[in-house]
Scaffold this active site. Structure first.
Site, short mmCIF file in Angstrom:
data_model
loop_
_atom_site.label_atom_id
_atom_site.label_comp_id
_atom_site.label_asym_id
_atom_site.label_seq_id
_atom_site.Cartn_x
_atom_site.Cartn_y
_atom_site.Cartn_z
N ARG A 85 -4.23 5.51 -2.11
CA ARG A 85 -2.85 5.87 -1.76
C ARG A 85 -2.67 7.38 -1.78
O ARG A 85 -1.58 7.87 -1.50
CB ARG A 85 -1.88 5.30 -2.80
CG ARG A 85 -1.72 3.84 -2.70
CD ARG A 85 -0.80 3.33 -3.78
NE ARG A 85 -1.21 2.00 -4.11
CZ ARG A 85 -0.66 1.26 -5.05
NH1 ARG A 85 0.34 1.73 -5.75
NH2 ARG A 85 -1.09 0.06 -5.28
N GLU B 248 -9.35 0.39 -10.92
CA GLU B 248 -9.12 0.20 -9.48
C GLU B 248 -8.41 1.46 -9.01
O GLU B 248 -7.22 1.65 -9.23
CB GLU B 248 -8.23 -1.04 -9.26
CG GLU B 248 -7.81 -1.24 -7.83
CD GLU B 248 -6.72 -2.31 -7.69
OE1 GLU B 248 -6.68 -3.28 -8.48
OE2 GLU B 248 -5.88 -2.16 -6.77
N LYS C 240 -6.18 -11.69 -5.22
CA LYS C 240 -5.11 -10.98 -5.93
C LYS C 240 -3.80 -11.72 -5.61
O LYS C 240 -3.61 -12.14 -4.46
CB LYS C 240 -5.07 -9.55 -5.40
CG LYS C 240 -3.91 -8.71 -5.90
CD LYS C 240 -4.10 -7.26 -5.47
CE LYS C 240 -2.87 -6.43 -5.83
NZ LYS C 240 -3.11 -4.99 -5.73
C1 3PG Z 1 -0.44 -2.60 -7.18
O1 3PG Z 1 -0.69 -1.83 -6.32
O2 3PG Z 1 -1.21 -3.51 -7.45
C2 3PG Z 1 0.88 -2.46 -7.86
O3 3PG Z 1 1.49 -1.26 -7.53
C3 3PG Z 1 0.80 -2.58 -9.32
O4 3PG Z 1 2.02 -3.04 -9.72
P1 3PG Z 1 2.64 -2.60 -11.13
O5 3PG Z 1 2.93 -1.14 -11.01
O6 3PG Z 1 3.89 -3.45 -11.30
O7 3PG Z 1 1.63 -2.88 -12.19
#
Ligand code: 3PG
Length: 183
Positions: free
Chosen positions: A36, A32, A120
Site C-alpha cells: 500500500r 505481512e 482470508k
Molecule cells: C487488512 O488489510 O487486512 C486490514 O486493514 C487489517 O484490518 P485491521 O486494521 O482492522 O486489523
C-alpha cells in the site's frame, strides 16, 4: 503457519528494521508487509534479507505485477483482500502459499478450483465474523480461514479457539509490538 499475522504498513523504508525488531521482541515471527506504500517492495526485500528467521510475506497484492515483484523481493507468502486468479497462478507456479480474500460461497468455490484451501476472511467484522465462517464451513469443511479486519486483543481468542481458523490477521499486532518496544 504462525497464528498471528501482523498486517504491516511501512511508510518509510527506514522504519523496516525497527518494526521487525519490535515484532520479534513480542514473539511474532512473521509479517505481512502490505503493498500500500511506495516502499513496500523495498521493505519486503530488506526484511527478508535482514530477518531470515522471520516469515516475511506480502499483503494487499491485487495483481500479477505486484505478486511477481513481491516474490522477487523474497516474500514467502502472498495475501490479497480479494481473489485474483492471476496472483493464484503465479504463486502456484512458484509453490508459494496464496491467501485470497473470500467471503462468499462463490468466492470460496473459485478458491477451491484453484487448489486453495486456506482463505482470508476480510473484513471479518463486517462480513459476519465467526458466525459467518461457521455457516460457510458447513458446505466447505475443507476450508480454513484467516479472519482479518476488526480483529483485536479482545476477540482474538474467540477466533483462534475454532479449529477452522488457521490464523488471525490484523494491524493491532504491529501496533502493540511497537508500543511495547518503545517502552
Ligand atoms: C487488512 O488489510 O487486512 C486490514 O486493514 C487489517 O484490518 P485491521 O486494521 O482492522 O486489523
Amino acid at each position: 503457519m504462525e497464528q498471528l499475522i501482523p498486517v504491516v504498513v511501512i511508510k518509510q523504508i527506514g522504519d523496516t528494521e525497527r518494526y521487525m525488531q519490535a515484532l520479534l521482541h513480542s514473539g511474532v515471527n512473521c509479517a505481512e508487509i502490505t503493498f500500500r506504500t511506495d516502499c513496500a517492495e523495498q521493505a519486503i526485500e530488506l526484511a527478508a534479507r535482514q530477518f531470515p528467521q522471520m516469515e516475511i510475506g506480502a499483503g494487499t497484492v491485487i495483481n500479477g505485477d505486484q505478486a511477481r515483484r513481491a516474490l522477487a523481493a523474497g516474500a514467502k507468502f502472498i495475501v490479497s483482500p480479494g481473489l485474483s486468479e492471476e496472483v493464484a497462478f503465479i504463486c502456484a507456479q512458484k509453490n508459494i502459499p496464496y491467501y485470497p480474500g473470500c467471503v462468499t460461497p462463490t468466492e470460496i468455490m473459485k478458491a477451491i478450483s484453484l487448489g486453495i484451501h486456506t482463505v482470508k476472511f476480510f473484513p471479518a467484522n463486517v462480513y459476519g465474523g465467526l458466525a459467518a465462517m461457521k455457516a460457510l464451513s458447513a458446505p466447505f469443511p475443507q476450508i480454513k480461514f484467516i479472519p482479518t479486519g476488526g480483529v483485536n486483543r479482545e476477540n482474538l481468542n474467540e477466533f483462534l479457539s475454532w479449529e477452522k481458523v488457521a490464523a488471525v490477521g490484523g494491524s493491532f499486532i504491529m501496533e502493540e509490538a511497537l508500543k511495547s518496544w518503545q517502552k
